[in-house]
Design an enzyme around this catalytic site. Structure first.
Site, short mmCIF file in Angstrom:
data_model
loop_
_atom_site.label_atom_id
_atom_site.label_comp_id
_atom_site.label_asym_id
_atom_site.label_seq_id
_atom_site.Cartn_x
_atom_site.Cartn_y
_atom_site.Cartn_z
CB CYS A 252 1.66 -1.88 -3.74
SG CYS A 252 3.25 -1.50 -4.91
CD GLN B 252 2.56 -5.30 -8.64
OE1 GLN B 252 3.34 -6.65 -8.23
NE2 GLN B 252 3.71 -4.35 -8.81
CG HIS C 52 2.23 1.52 -1.08
ND1 HIS C 52 1.77 0.43 -0.37
CD2 HIS C 52 3.39 1.67 -1.62
CE1 HIS C 52 2.16 -0.27 -0.83
NE2 HIS C 52 2.95 0.26 -1.88
CD GLU D 41 -0.57 2.03 1.80
OE1 GLU D 41 -1.35 2.20 1.24
OE2 GLU D 41 0.17 0.81 2.25
N1 GLN Z 1 6.20 -7.16 -5.13
C1 GLN Z 1 5.70 -5.77 -6.02
C2 GLN Z 1 6.56 -5.29 -6.96
O1 GLN Z 1 7.98 -5.41 -6.22
C3 GLN Z 1 4.49 -5.71 -5.14
C4 GLN Z 1 5.24 -4.42 -4.12
C5 GLN Z 1 4.50 -3.79 -3.85
O2 GLN Z 1 3.07 -4.24 -2.85
N2 GLN Z 1 4.75 -2.51 -1.95
O3 GLN Z 1 6.00 -3.95 -7.91
#
Ligand code: GLN
Length: 550
Positions: free
Chosen positions: A384, A388, A521, A523
Site C-alpha cells: 500500500c 506508493q 493488503h 496480509e
Molecule cells: N496513505 C495511503 C493512502 O491513503 C496509503 C494507505 C495505506 O497504506 N493503507 O492511499
C-alpha cells in the site's frame, strides 16, 4: 436454527478473548459444523476505520470492504469461514440504526429506550450475523462481547444476549466467560477471587456461564479449579485452565484436551459429531519449533504504528516462515531514525518491508529504505503506502522526476506521481480538486477487486492469471505518469480492469532479484494453514539472500 456461543470477558481486558473465540470456532468447524464468529464492540465509533492505531491497533478489512476489529483477523486465520461486514458491529452502529428508524417514524410514536429498542437492535444484528433465516444460516454463531463485564458500555450487549438466549429457547445458547486468575508472588499463590467476583457480576445480570476459561501464567491446580467451581456454580470439568503458551497455535489443542468443544455441544444439546481434527495445529507447532534457518526482516514504519497496527502483517510473515521452514525475525525500524542516523543499520537484514501507513511523518525515511533495498538488491516488499513510496523513489532516482511526491505529503508537488483520482482526472488537467479532501469515513477504496495479472511477470508466477486482494487507501499511482515510469524500467504487473489503476509493480529480474510492491493488503488473506504465496516467495528470496552471504 443457529445455536449461539456467547463469549464474555471478566477481570481485565487483553486476555485473548479473540484467540479463545477463534480457537473454539476452529474446533467446532473441524467437527463438521458451519460456524461463524460475530464481534460486538461497545464503543461509539461507527467502525475502527478512523481510530488511531495507538488506540485501536490494526484495522482489519474484510473481503466485502468493511473496516473491522482486528479480532476478525484472528477468526479468519483460525477458521475456514470468511468474515463479512455483518460479523462486526459497534454501539455506534446500533444507535445509528435505532436513530434512523426513529426519524422514519418506525417506532410509531413510542418512547425509544435502551431496553427494548437498543437491545432489540443488538439481537437483530446478531441474528443477521448468523444469517438466520437465509440459506446461508450457520449451525453455530460464536458471539464475542467486547469489553469487560462490569463496564457500563457493555451492559446493553449483555442484556441483549440474555434476552436472545431466552427468545431462542432452551439449549440455544452456551455462555463462556474468560477471566484472569493472577499469581501473586508475595503470597506464592494463584488467586481465584477476581474470577469469583466477575462471575457473580455476570449472574447479577442474569447470565450463568456454562464454561469458565481461566487465564493464568501456569496450569490451574485441581484445588483451585474446585474452588472456582464451588463459588461460581460451574462443574469442575467446565473450569478450563488456559495457561500462558509460547504460541497461539497451541490453544485449540489445549481447549480440546479439556473437552471444551464437547462440553459446548452438550450444553447446546447437539447430536454427536465426528471428533475434532487437531492435525493442522500440531503440524504448525512442530514447524514453529523446528526452523532450519532464521531470516531477518526490517519492517520500516512510523514509530506509533509499529507497536500495534501490523498484527496481520506480522502473522503473514510468520506463516511464510512456517511454510519455508524458517524463523522470520521481524525488527520494527522507526523510519525517522533512518532520517536521523542514516540507513547503515539496514545492512543486517535479508529483506526490507515498507507496510501500509498514513500521514507525512517518517515518509522520507521510508523512501531511504526503499532506495537502499533497490540499490543494494535486497528483497523488497512494499504494501500500500510501501508501493506508493516505491513509485516515488523510482520516479525520483530512476525516472528523472526529481520532485516526485504523493499529494498526501506535498499537495503542491509539481510531479504528483501518487495522487487522489479526483486530482488527476480534473478535465483541464489541473490539480485544483486537491483541496477538496473528503470526509474521513467512507472515502477509501475498500475491499477486494479482481484484477488480471500480466503474463511473464513475477506477480504472475506468484498469483497466476488473476489477483483478488483487499484494499484500504485513498491515493493511487497517477495514470498520467505511468508511461514515463514504464519507460524508465518499472514493470506494472497488474492493473484494475476498469480504471487501469496500478495494483502491483515490480522490477525485472535483470535489475533486481526480488522487488515487488502491491497497492492492496495481501496480509489479510494469509492463514497459518496455507501461508500466502506472495509472502512465501518474499521469504524464499530472503533465504536465498542468506545463502549468498554464507
Ligand atoms: N496513505 C495511503 C493512502 O491513503 C496509503 C494507505 C495505506 O497504506 N493503507 O492511499
Amino acid at each position: 436454527m443457529s445455536k449461539f456461543v456467547f463469549v464474555t470477558g471478566g477481570v481485565v481486558s487483553s486476555l485473548g478473548k479473540g484467540i479463545a473465540s477463534a480457537s473454539i470456532g476452529a474446533l467446532l468447524e473441524s467437527r463438521g459444523l458451519k460456524v461463524t464468529i460475530i464481534k460486538m464492540d461497545p464503543y461509539l465509533n461507527v467502525d475502527p476505520g478512523t481510530m488511531s492505531p495507538f488506540q485501536h491497533g490494526e484495522v482489519f478489512v474484510t473481503e466485502d470492504g468493511a473496516e473491522t476489529d482486528l479480532d476478525l483477523g484472528h477468526y479468519e486465520r483460525f477458521l475456514d469461514a470468511r468474515m463479512r461486514k455483518l460479523n462486526n458491529f459497534t454501539t455506534g452502529q446500533i444507535y445509528d440504526g435505532v436513530l434512523r428508524k426513529e426519524r422514519r417514524g418506525e417506532y410509531l410514536g413510542k418512547t425509544v429506550q435502551v431496553i427494548p429498542h437498543i437491545t432489540n437492535e443488538i439481537q437483530d444484528f446478531i441474528l443477521r450475523g448468523a444469517r438466520a433465516g437465509t440459506s446461508d444460516e450457520v449451525d453455530v454463531a460464536i458471539v464475542e462481547v467486547g469489553g469487560t463485564v462490569g463496564d457500563i458500555e457493555s451492559l446493553p450487549f449483555l442484556e441483549a444476549i440474555r434476552q436472545l438466549s431466552i427468545r431462542q429457547g432452551r439449549s440455544s445458547s452456551c455462555f463462556i466467560h474468560l477471566t484472569l486468575v493472577p499469581f501473586i508472588p508475595s503470597a506464592g499463590e494463584l488467586k481465584t477471587k477476581p474470577t469469583q467476583h466477575s462471575v457473580q457480576k455476570l449472574r447479577e445480570i442474569g447470565i450463568s456461564p456454562h464454561l469458565l476459561l481461566c487465564r493464568a501464567d501456569r496450569v490451574l491446580p485441581e484445588d483451585e479449579r474446585d474452588k472456582i467451581s464451588l463459588f461460581s456454580n460451574v462443574p469442575p470439568e467446565a473450569v478450563i485452565s488456559v495457561a500462558d503458551v509460547d504460541s497461539i497455535y497451541r490453544i485449540p489443542r489445549m481447549l480440546w484436551e479439556q473437552a471444551v468443544d464437547q462440553q459446548i455441544l452438550d450444553s447446546l444439546a447437539m447430536p454427536s459429531r465426528p471428533p475434532a481434527n487437531l492435525h493442522v495445529w500440531d503440524d504448525l507447532v512442530e514447524r514453529l519449533e523446528n526452523p532450519q534457518a532464521t531470516v531477518r526482516v526490517a519492517m520500516v514504519g512510523k514509530y506509533v504504528d509499529l507497536t500495534e497496527s501490523y498484527k496481520s502483517l506480522t502473522e503473514a510473515l510468520v506463516h511464510a516462515g512456517l511454510h519455508t521452514r524458517s524463523r522470520v525475525q521481524i525488527d520494527y525500524i522507526d523510519s525517522e531514525e533512518l532520517e536521523l542516523h542514516g540507513v547503515d543499520m539496514l545492512a543486517a537484514y535479508q529483506a526490507i518491508l515498507v507496510p501500509g501507513g498514513f500521514g507525512r511523518r517518517g515518509v522520507e525515511g521510508k523512501i531511504l529504505a526503499v532506495r537502499y533495498a533497490r540499490e543494494r538488491k535486497i528483497p523488497y516488499l512494499g504494501i500500500c503506502l510501501g508501493l506508493q513510496l516505491a513509485v516515488v523513489e523510482f520516479a525520483r532516482h530512476v525516472a528523472g522526476l526529481s520532485q516526485a511526491n504523493s499529494t498526501e505529503f506535498m499537495p503542491t508537488t509539481p510531479e504528483p506521481v501518487i495522487a487522489l483520482i479526483s486530482e488527476w482526472t480534473a478535465a483541464d488537467g489541473s490539480l485544483q480538486s486537491r483541496t477538496e479532501k473528503s470526509d474521513l469515513g467512507g472515502s477509501m477504496r475498500l475491499g477486494a477487486t479482481r484484477c488480471p495479472v500480466q503474463p511473464g511477470t513475477r506477480a504472475h508466477a506468484i498469483y497466476g492469471a488473476e489477483v483478488n486482494e483487499r484494499h484500504r487507501h485513498r491515493y493511487e499511482v497517477n495514470n498520467r505518469f505511468k508511461d514515463q515510469l514504464k519507460k524508465a524500467g518499472l514493470v506494472i504487473s497488474s492493473e484494475t480492469p476498469t480504471e487501469a489503476l496500478v495494483e502491483m509493480i515490480e522490477l525485472p529480474l535483470s535489475s533486481h532479484p526480488w522487488f515487488m510492491a502491491v497497492q492492496f493488503h495481501p496480509e489479510f488473506t494469509s492463514t497459518p494453514k496455507k501461508g500466502h504465496p506472495l509472502f512465501i516467495s518474499y521469504i524464499q528470496a530472503a533465504l536465498h539472500q542468506l545463502k549468498e552471504i554464507a
